[in-house]
Scaffold this active site. Sequence first.
Site, mmCIF file in Angstrom:
data_model
loop_
_atom_site.group_PDB
_atom_site.id
_atom_site.type_symbol
_atom_site.label_atom_id
_atom_site.label_comp_id
_atom_site.label_asym_id
_atom_site.label_seq_id
_atom_site.Cartn_x
_atom_site.Cartn_y
_atom_site.Cartn_z
ATOM 1 N N TYR A 49 53.774 34.457 25.796
ATOM 2 C CA TYR A 49 52.648 33.873 27.327
ATOM 3 C C TYR A 49 52.063 35.141 27.255
ATOM 4 O O TYR A 49 53.078 36.498 27.124
ATOM 5 C CB TYR A 49 54.274 34.545 27.906
ATOM 6 C CG TYR A 49 54.351 34.650 29.397
ATOM 7 C CD1 TYR A 49 52.867 34.392 30.368
ATOM 8 C CD2 TYR A 49 55.375 34.935 30.188
ATOM 9 C CE1 TYR A 49 52.889 34.984 31.412
ATOM 10 C CE2 TYR A 49 55.278 35.477 31.873
ATOM 11 C CZ TYR A 49 54.097 35.235 32.577
ATOM 12 O OH TYR A 49 53.823 35.602 34.045
ATOM 13 N N LYS B 15 51.016 30.099 27.277
ATOM 14 C CA LYS B 15 50.685 30.243 28.746
ATOM 15 C C LYS B 15 49.703 31.757 28.952
ATOM 16 O O LYS B 15 50.027 32.961 29.175
ATOM 17 C CB LYS B 15 51.694 30.599 29.181
ATOM 18 C CG LYS B 15 52.086 30.692 30.984
ATOM 19 C CD LYS B 15 53.577 30.404 31.257
ATOM 20 C CE LYS B 15 53.415 31.358 32.692
ATOM 21 N NZ LYS B 15 52.660 32.324 33.724
HETATM 22 C C1 HMN Z 1 55.890 33.498 35.724
HETATM 23 O O1 HMN Z 1 56.133 33.594 34.139
HETATM 24 O O2 HMN Z 1 56.797 33.063 36.317
HETATM 25 C C2 HMN Z 1 54.187 33.323 36.313
HETATM 26 O O3 HMN Z 1 54.285 31.835 35.745
HETATM 27 C C3 HMN Z 1 53.354 34.008 36.334
HETATM 28 C C4 HMN Z 1 52.456 33.120 36.919
HETATM 29 O O4 HMN Z 1 51.864 33.069 36.478
HETATM 30 C C5 HMN Z 1 52.032 33.802 38.323
HETATM 31 N N1 HMN Z 1 51.723 34.808 38.089
HETATM 32 C C6 HMN Z 1 52.193 36.244 38.605
HETATM 33 O O5 HMN Z 1 52.975 35.929 39.818
HETATM 34 C C7 HMN Z 1 51.003 37.191 38.095
HETATM 35 C C8 HMN Z 1 51.260 32.958 39.423
HETATM 36 O O6 HMN Z 1 51.972 31.990 39.624
HETATM 37 C C9 HMN Z 1 50.452 33.375 40.598
HETATM 38 O O7 HMN Z 1 52.197 34.277 41.583
HETATM 39 C C10 HMN Z 1 49.747 32.935 41.641
HETATM 40 O O8 HMN Z 1 48.750 31.931 40.992
HETATM 41 C C11 HMN Z 1 49.678 34.277 42.702
HETATM 42 O O9 HMN Z 1 48.714 34.686 41.683
#
Ligand code: HMN
Length: 294
Positions: free
Chosen positions: A136, A164
């Site tokens: 990750y 990821k």
């Molecule tokens: C997690 O670890 O729960 C998520 O998968 C992280 C995910 O990549 C999210 N990243 C962050 O929050 C930094 C995205 O889904 C993000 O929330 C979304 O693209 C809106 O910016």
Amino acid sequence: REDLKGLYSALLVPFNEDGSVNEEGLRKIIRHNIDKMKIDGLYVGGSSGENFLLGKEEKKQIFEIAKDEAKDQIKLIAQVGSSNIYEVIELGKFVTELGYDAISAVTPFYYRFNADEVYNYYKEITENVENDLIIYSIPLLTGVDMGIKDFERLFKLPRIVGVKYTSADFYLLERLRKAFKEQLIFSGFDEMLVPAVANNVDGAIGSTYNVNGIRSREIFDAVKSNDLQKALEIQNLTNDFISAVLNNGLYQTLKYILQREVNSDKQFYSRKPMAQITEAQKEEAENIYQKFIK
Ligand code: HMN
């Protein structure tokens, strides 16, 4: 590893006012993801699950509930990583025993670990947990930036099956895809799904898929079938939604929308020190809900 491909929601977790896990709410969110969002899998224990604010036993509780509710209906990936490697290994064994399809581990963070330290962290996890592992990488939150050489070394570890990739560096993504055809690459930024799928990622994992899963699947499929115009149109609308959510508070707004979607009369609280949703935020979240989701 082929069957791990697909669209995953990074599972959001509702808490009670006292900070404990709202089990009933969590089960409803899982059902919503499976039955309504039609996602391929859940990424449990990510940033979206407020995982890094929790203790070990609470993490286990969430992993158990998710497996118990989802059974074998969808794929389950458990994010077990943290900077406490003994806990990482214990949780990795725990979820493997529960039947999780793969584990994932965030790069160790807070101290500025060098490339060898990061490598040894993953090596030790793979030597101790008998499951596939997805790295990750989320430099924005961890400050850990990995280059192609770091990935190359890590991808040689037998149990590592992919990454990821939550980064806006599309040059590196293109280089990784070209160099490592066998590794699974999951895109992490929901607002950049079009360019990620255009770069041939194997899937995507994100927070907004909990409520915007159907549209996101349409984006994925449209790029795959070379209908870029259609993909962009849906991405444009999706990003109107995502930018409104980000402006109003990511987790607070997504949880508000989920609370509405699953008809919970109990508020879905965030875990401290995350702030609770204010009245003004609720009002805006309701607007966003009406405009984009309902
Ligand atoms: C997690 O670890 O729960 C998520 O998968 C992280 C995910 O990549 C999210 N990243 C962050 O929050 C930094 C995205 O889904 C993000 O929330 C979304 O693209 C809106 O910016």
